[in-house]
Structure formats: structure tokens, C-alpha cells
Design a protein around this motif. Structure first.
Motif, short mmCIF file in Angstrom:
data_model
loop_
_atom_site.label_atom_id
_atom_site.label_comp_id
_atom_site.label_asym_id
_atom_site.label_seq_id
_atom_site.Cartn_x
_atom_site.Cartn_y
_atom_site.Cartn_z
N UNK A 1 28.35 36.05 63.75
CA UNK A 1 27.16 35.21 63.61
C UNK A 1 26.02 36.00 62.96
N UNK A 2 25.88 37.26 63.33
CA UNK A 2 24.85 38.10 62.71
C UNK A 2 25.16 38.33 61.23
N UNK A 3 26.41 38.56 60.91
CA UNK A 3 26.80 38.82 59.52
C UNK A 3 26.57 37.58 58.65
N UNK A 4 26.97 36.42 59.14
CA UNK A 4 26.76 35.18 58.39
C UNK A 4 25.27 34.93 58.18
N UNK A 5 24.48 35.17 59.21
CA UNK A 5 23.03 35.00 59.09
C UNK A 5 22.48 35.87 57.97
N UNK A 6 22.85 37.14 57.96
CA UNK A 6 22.33 38.08 56.97
C UNK A 6 22.71 37.67 55.56
N UNK A 7 23.96 37.27 55.37
CA UNK A 7 24.40 36.84 54.04
C UNK A 7 23.66 35.58 53.62
N UNK A 8 23.46 34.68 54.55
CA UNK A 8 22.77 33.43 54.23
C UNK A 8 21.30 33.67 53.92
N UNK A 9 20.67 34.56 54.67
CA UNK A 9 19.25 34.83 54.47
C UNK A 9 18.98 35.30 53.03
N UNK A 10 19.91 36.05 52.47
CA UNK A 10 19.74 36.55 51.09
C UNK A 10 19.62 35.41 50.08
N UNK B 1 26.54 28.90 52.62
CA UNK B 1 25.70 27.82 52.11
C UNK B 1 25.10 27.00 53.25
N UNK B 2 25.94 26.62 54.20
CA UNK B 2 25.44 25.81 55.32
C UNK B 2 24.47 26.60 56.19
N UNK B 3 24.78 27.88 56.41
CA UNK B 3 23.89 28.72 57.21
C UNK B 3 22.55 28.89 56.51
N UNK B 4 22.58 29.00 55.19
CA UNK B 4 21.34 29.10 54.42
C UNK B 4 20.47 27.87 54.62
N UNK B 5 21.09 26.70 54.62
CA UNK B 5 20.36 25.46 54.84
C UNK B 5 19.77 25.40 56.24
N UNK B 6 20.51 25.91 57.22
CA UNK B 6 20.02 25.93 58.61
C UNK B 6 18.78 26.82 58.72
N UNK B 7 18.84 28.00 58.12
CA UNK B 7 17.71 28.94 58.18
C UNK B 7 16.49 28.37 57.47
N UNK B 8 16.69 27.87 56.26
CA UNK B 8 15.58 27.32 55.47
C UNK B 8 14.94 26.15 56.20
N UNK B 9 15.77 25.26 56.70
CA UNK B 9 15.27 24.09 57.43
C UNK B 9 14.48 24.49 58.66
#
Length: 305
Positions: free
Chosen positions: A57-66, A29-37
Motif C-alpha cells: 500500500x505504501x509503494x502504490x501510494x508513492x508511485x501514484x503520488x508521482x 492510475x486509480x490510486x492517483x485519482x484517489x489521492x488527487x480527489x
């Protein structure tokens, strides 16, 4: 945010990028907010490495991007390899394995740029070139670059490569300026006159290689931030003065100082704080005067000859 071209590629990206080294510490959730922002503020290049969070870090990014409304085609993904436990490795086998691992963790078919992380003294450039050719022809990597390399190391690679390097990641901040210092002290007998990097700044400009500035808020070898640090009173006083003038934060001024250089240097900002990223992104709209740029340089403890 203003756009820049990465090297001699067709990649147009925001002039500030986001380093994802610390993303492994975030929830999806937090990573998703970082990417969107980041994307909402014009940041569209996300910098990774196979060692960041041991790959997490790559795995969290990919899950968040979805979970965002951001599509893969709206962003640029960059990753790096070469640092292993106790040694560096630019072997063909390791490069190919590393890219495969990153693609799997990032849940993508390709990365836009792939960099060699730190120079490997045992590098065989022919072997690296073979790996690059395999990755390019398979469509898994669009463009290649390096990190922390000097001009002759890049020349050695280019001798065997079929295309240009587009990026060199180098440490640069107001308080870490060796690539700039020597240019002021030509023919001087003082410590800043020592050329430690074979004029890498001028080389990259001559060869259309984009410098990506890592640790733009750090002093020493990632010893901590200088912004807001009482150990650096003069530069912080000047940062705060200019922050007040331009109605931004001191961190935005620190980034504006890098952006003011005519080499079109792209800072890699590693913050996972969405408000701080919003504040820093405002640096793209600030053009420091020549006098202000030099004032900050001198406030960091640098003497002009």
C-alpha cells in the motif's frame, strides 16, 4: 474542509483523514485519482502502516503520488509499526527497521507522524524512547503517537520520552462507543458502566492527544459496515432521516456524528471510492444538534441512565 491541530504539534490537517490500508488493491492510475480527489476535498493526512498490503500500500501510494500534481509538502504522511506475524514488536531494532522500510516504500525522507500500532506486552519503554530519539534527531520522523493504547500505557512511554505523544488511534463509530458509554453510567451497576479503557477519552483530552477514529463505519472487530446494513435498522433509519435533512449521504452523517464530539476527533476513512470520499468530506460542514447526536447514539441501541 475544517482544519484541526494534531496534539501539541504544529501539524494543521483536514479534520478527516484517509486510511490507505486498501490502496495495495489499486492500480497506479486509480490510486492517483484517489489521492488527487482526497486533496481536492481537503483531506491531506494519509494514514499508512508497514503491514498494509504487506507494505505494498505504501509503494502504490508513492508511485501514484508521482503522477499527481500534489507535492510532498502539501500533504502529511503517517505510518505505523509493531504488528508482526503472530506477535507484536516494539523493540528498537524493529522500530528503526520498519521506519526505514516505510520511508523507502513511500519514497520520502521523513514521515510527519509515526505510531506504535498495537500494544506490545514486552515493550521496554527505554528502548522505544531511544528509537524515537534516533528517528527524531535524524529528521526521519517529526512527531510520535500510538494506536489502541490506554492511559497507563501512554504514561509509561511518556516517562522516558523527551516529547509528547500527539495521537492515539482508537476504534470509534456510532455502534462502537465503549469510550463514551462508561461516561454516561458512572456509579451504575450495568455493563456499560464497566470502564474498559481507563477513561482514555478523557485522558486524551486532558493531555492534548488527538484521537483518530479508525473503522468509523464498522461494527464489531471489523466485522463489516453498519451503514446500510439491515441488521441495524434503527440507526440506519435515523441516519437516512438526517441525511435527507442535511442533503448529504448517510455515511456523511455517520462521520458528522464523530466530528460533533468536542474532543476534535479525526476520523480515518478507508474508502478508495472517489465519489464516496467526496460525499463523506461534506460532513466537515455539518454540525449536528445536541438532540440529533443523542438520537443517533440511542438509535444504535444505547440506553441513557
Amino acid at each position: 474542509m475544517k482544519k484541526i491541530q494534531l496534539g501539541q504539534s504544529d501539524l494543521q490537517v483536514g479534520e478527516i483523514s484517509l486510511g490507505c490500508m486498501r490502496m495495495s488493491e489499486l492500480s497506479t492510475k486509480d490510486a492517483s485519482e484517489v489521492i488527487t480527489n482526497a486533496v481536492e476535498n481537503g483531506v491531506d493526512l494519509f494514514d499508512h502502516a508497514d503491514i498494509y498490503g504487506k507494505g505494498e500500500s505504501e509503494s502504490v501510494f508513492a508511485e501514484a503520488l508521482k503522477t499527481t500534481g500534489v507535492s510532498r509538502e502539501d500533504i502529511k504522511l503517517q505510518t505505523k509499526c509493531g504488528i508482526r506475524k503472530g506477535f507484536f514488536d516494539f523493540s528498537k531494532e524493529h522500530i528503526l527497521e520498519s521506519v526505514e522500510g516505510s520511508l523507502k516504500r513511500l519514497n520520502t525522507d521523513y514521515v510527519d507522524s509515526f505510531l506504535l500500532h498495537r500494544p506490545d506486552a514486552l515493550m521496554e519503554p527505554e528502548e522505544v524512547a531511544e528509537a524515537f530519539t534516533t528517528l527524531k534527531e535524524s529528521g526521519k520522523v517529526r512527531y510520535f503517537g500510538v494506536s489502541n493504547q490506554n492511559p497507563m500505557q501512554m504514561e509509561l512511554l511518556k516517562k522516558y520520552m523527551g516529547e509528547s505523544l500527539i495521537i492515539n488511534q482508537l476504534q470509534l463509530s456510532i455502534v462502537h462507543t465503549p469510550m463514551i458509554d462508561a461516561g454516561f453510567n458512572v456509579n451504575m451497576q450495568n455493563d456499560p458502566a464497566v470502564v474498559r479503557d481507563s477513561n482514555v477519552l478523557e485522558y486524551c483530552r486532558l493531555n492534548d492527544i488527538t484521537i483518530q477514529a479508525w473503522s468509523p463505519f464498522q461494527h464489531g472487530m471489523i466485522e463489516g459496515p453498519f451503514v446500510g446494513n439491515d441488521a441495524f435498522p434503527e440507526v440506519n433509519a435515523k441516519l437516512q432521516e438526517l441525511a435527507g435533512k442535511y442533503d448529504v449521504t448517510d455515511s456523511a452523517i455517520a462521520i458528522a456524528w464523530i466530528l460533533r464530539h468536542p474532543a476534535n476527533i479525526q476520523p480515518v476513512v478507508g474508502t478508495m471510492n472517489t465519489q464516496r470520499m467526496q460525499d463523506i468530506a461534506k460532513a466537515s460542514h455539518i454540525v449536528l444538534s445536541r438532540e440529533e447526536w443523542y438520537e443517533l447514539y440511542r438509535a444504535a441501541g444505547n440506553d441513557l441512565p
